[in-house]
Design a protein around this motif. Sequence first.
Motif, short mmCIF file in Angstrom:
data_model
loop_
_atom_site.label_atom_id
_atom_site.label_comp_id
_atom_site.label_asym_id
_atom_site.label_seq_id
_atom_site.Cartn_x
_atom_site.Cartn_y
_atom_site.Cartn_z
N LYS A 3 8.13 -4.05 17.47
CA LYS A 3 8.39 -4.36 16.07
C LYS A 3 8.38 -5.87 15.87
N GLN A 11 8.74 -9.00 12.55
CA GLN A 11 9.02 -9.29 11.15
C GLN A 11 8.01 -10.33 10.65
N THR A 47 8.89 -10.12 2.70
CA THR A 47 9.31 -9.97 4.11
C THR A 47 9.01 -8.53 4.51
N ASP A 86 8.56 -5.57 7.59
CA ASP A 86 8.83 -5.10 8.95
C ASP A 86 7.60 -4.37 9.46
N SER A 105 1.15 -1.50 7.34
CA SER A 105 2.25 -1.76 6.42
C SER A 105 1.93 -1.26 5.02
N GLU A 149 11.77 -9.21 17.78
CA GLU A 149 13.03 -8.47 17.59
C GLU A 149 14.25 -9.33 17.90
#
Length: 330
Positions: A224, A226, A245, A247, A254, A278
């Motif tokens: 993962k 960001q 923003t 994830d 996405s 992360e």
Amino acid sequence: MNKILYSLIISIFIFVFVGCETDGEDMDMGFVVCNVSFVQKDIQNSYEVYYDGEKSINPSMPVKRNSPFKLEVYKVGENQPELSQEITLDNSKNIELLKLVGRDIAISSSLKEYTTFTPIISYSDPNTDLYTVTFNNGVLSNKVKNYIAEADLSGTLKIVRNADGQVLYEQDMTIMPEGQFSLMQLSDTDFLEMSDGEEPDPDPRQYTKIRFFYTADAFPGHDKLQLIVYLMDLDAMQFTDPIATIDLEAGKISEYIQIDNDTFGQGVVNGVYDLIDENGNMIVNNMEHLNTSIRIGTSDNKFMTFRFMDPSHQGGDNVQCPSILSTPWE
């Protein structure tokens, strides 16, 4: 001898006459012009056309007026014709051949209730001849319009590796009339669906919707990430505060975010970004790494998909974010 010579002269005359512009006018000596063409230009080299058992070497052929002749169309290398039909012409005529997915080639004017769609398959290997894409066992042409009967829109899509016949991808689906679907090969047997689906178009047209994804091999150990997105003007002198923003999860695409291409009054923008793992570590920091950007450009595209890659696994300016799929406004 004179009889043979006379026949030869007549044959040459007919052949030369056919090669000239006729504008649909009747030929002399009781002949008319029959011109055969293919709606899908990419398949015409895969077929051979025969008139009364004789292979045509010219798309325009003379045939006797008001006299039936047999038109046959063979797939190259096949012994049985896909199309065999007797035709009688009283005037010159253009005949268009159309191949519907999963069906034999036919004269287009005889077909009803069909539509088009465009598959876009992006492979890891640039040699796309290594694969065959089928829908209900009918072979598809990649990145061009395919024609399909409206009754055949639901079925099974398969991607097969030609070397061993292995099915790499299989999915039941219903094709959207006049639509497109996109798949990207992530590994030997993994494909990611990239289609726009039911996403509504941006409104107004000055907007573009963009989305992102990455695969686990790009950032090993990071399932993962960001993503923080900013916009900048063409001179890289003006920057927005973060506009989104997101994830990200490895191997998953996405949601879209909407970009205003007139943010700086220029009708065009690009983006910069931070990419954070992360543990809060900055893989890309837009304040330090100046060779990373999101090339959005003008509002010519209504949808764009970007992929994060880093073959070096070192982050920073080594990270790339190319556009791998775009849908232009019509």
